[in-house]
Design an enzyme around this catalytic site. Sequence first.
Site, PDB file in Angstrom:
ATOM      1  N   LYS A   1     -17.392  -6.167   6.955  1.00  0.00           N
ATOM      2  CA  LYS A   1     -16.083  -6.839   6.897  1.00  0.00           C
ATOM      3  C   LYS A   1     -15.546  -6.980   8.314  1.00  0.00           C
ATOM      4  O   LYS A   1     -15.554  -6.017   9.068  1.00  0.00           O
ATOM      5  CB  LYS A   1     -15.095  -6.007   6.070  1.00  0.00           C
ATOM      6  CG  LYS A   1     -15.094  -6.341   4.597  1.00  0.00           C
ATOM      7  CD  LYS A   1     -13.862  -5.776   3.912  1.00  0.00           C
ATOM      8  CE  LYS A   1     -13.895  -6.050   2.418  1.00  0.00           C
ATOM      9  NZ  LYS A   1     -12.772  -5.451   1.699  1.00  0.00           N
TER      10      LYS A   1
ATOM     11  N   SER B   1      -2.967  -7.699   2.899  1.00  0.00           N
ATOM     12  CA  SER B   1      -3.128  -7.583   4.355  1.00  0.00           C
ATOM     13  C   SER B   1      -3.499  -8.926   4.986  1.00  0.00           C
ATOM     14  O   SER B   1      -3.068  -9.241   6.097  1.00  0.00           O
ATOM     15  CB  SER B   1      -4.207  -6.559   4.694  1.00  0.00           C
ATOM     16  OG  SER B   1      -3.855  -5.299   4.182  1.00  0.00           O
TER      17      SER B   1
ATOM     18  N   HIS C   1       0.843  -1.203   0.000  1.00  0.00           N
ATOM     19  CA  HIS C   1       0.000   0.000   0.000  1.00  0.00           C
ATOM     20  C   HIS C   1       0.879   1.255   0.000  1.00  0.00           C
ATOM     21  O   HIS C   1       0.612   2.212  -0.729  1.00  0.00           O
ATOM     22  CB  HIS C   1      -0.869   0.059   1.269  1.00  0.00           C
ATOM     23  CG  HIS C   1      -1.930  -0.988   1.376  1.00  0.00           C
ATOM     24  ND1 HIS C   1      -2.064  -1.807   2.471  1.00  0.00           N
ATOM     25  CD2 HIS C   1      -2.942  -1.325   0.535  1.00  0.00           C
ATOM     26  CE1 HIS C   1      -3.111  -2.610   2.306  1.00  0.00           C
ATOM     27  NE2 HIS C   1      -3.653  -2.348   1.136  1.00  0.00           N
TER      28      HIS C   1
ATOM     29  N   ARG D   1      -1.944  -5.907  -8.730  1.00  0.00           N
ATOM     30  CA  ARG D   1      -0.823  -6.819  -8.493  1.00  0.00           C
ATOM     31  C   ARG D   1      -0.742  -7.926  -9.530  1.00  0.00           C
ATOM     32  O   ARG D   1       0.317  -8.329  -9.940  1.00  0.00           O
ATOM     33  CB  ARG D   1      -0.962  -7.466  -7.105  1.00  0.00           C
ATOM     34  CG  ARG D   1      -0.632  -6.536  -5.981  1.00  0.00           C
ATOM     35  CD  ARG D   1      -1.231  -7.001  -4.697  1.00  0.00           C
ATOM     36  NE  ARG D   1      -2.687  -6.933  -4.769  1.00  0.00           N
ATOM     37  CZ  ARG D   1      -3.496  -7.100  -3.748  1.00  0.00           C
ATOM     38  NH1 ARG D   1      -3.000  -7.403  -2.569  1.00  0.00           N
ATOM     39  NH2 ARG D   1      -4.794  -6.999  -3.887  1.00  0.00           N
TER      40      ARG D   1
END
Length: 159
Positions: free
Chosen positions: A41, A128, A17, A90
């Site tokens: 979440k 993460s 990040h 990514r």
Amino acid sequence: MKNIIYPGTFDPITNGHLDIAERAATLFDQVMIVIANNPRKNSLFTIDERIDLIKDSTSHLNNVIVHTTESLIVNFARDNNSVALIRGLRSISDFEYEFQMALMNRSLAPEISTLFMMPDEKYMHLNSTVVKEIAALGGDMSTYVPEVVYTALKSKLSK
Ligand code: ADP
């Protein structure tokens, strides 16, 4: 003044990040890292903890600020006169989801573009969730997260 939004969950912020935020900070006058507060979440860190970790990790970047929102990101972007959203890309697996999101956001707010940036290749496999899993199993993730995050993960997981 060109202001761009970098939205995400940031639970917690990683060096991937940070790599994207640093790249964006060289291109725009202001980068707003926006934590999308999604109560559905399950997160490890609270919003306030995530804000503090991002602030500490970006203290060397004087045009990066941190916010949080419960509203739609494009609405937040409009309210803050942002020219665009930035997302990290990514791999091919990110593409499908990001493509959908970008097109949906464009349909909601045609004046706001989505820009994609690739991180340094050493962060291409990083997210993460992986960081939290490694940390929970006692692995060393010090090269993947800022020092403050490393310390926070250790203390959170030892409770
Ligand atoms: P979200 O739940 O919105 O995907 P994340 O916090 O996981 O939130 O990610 C926010 C943004 O940062 C996304 O665009 C994601 O692709 C990007 N990102 C996450 N990890 C990396 C990384 N290692 N390198 C580059 N970009 C990343």
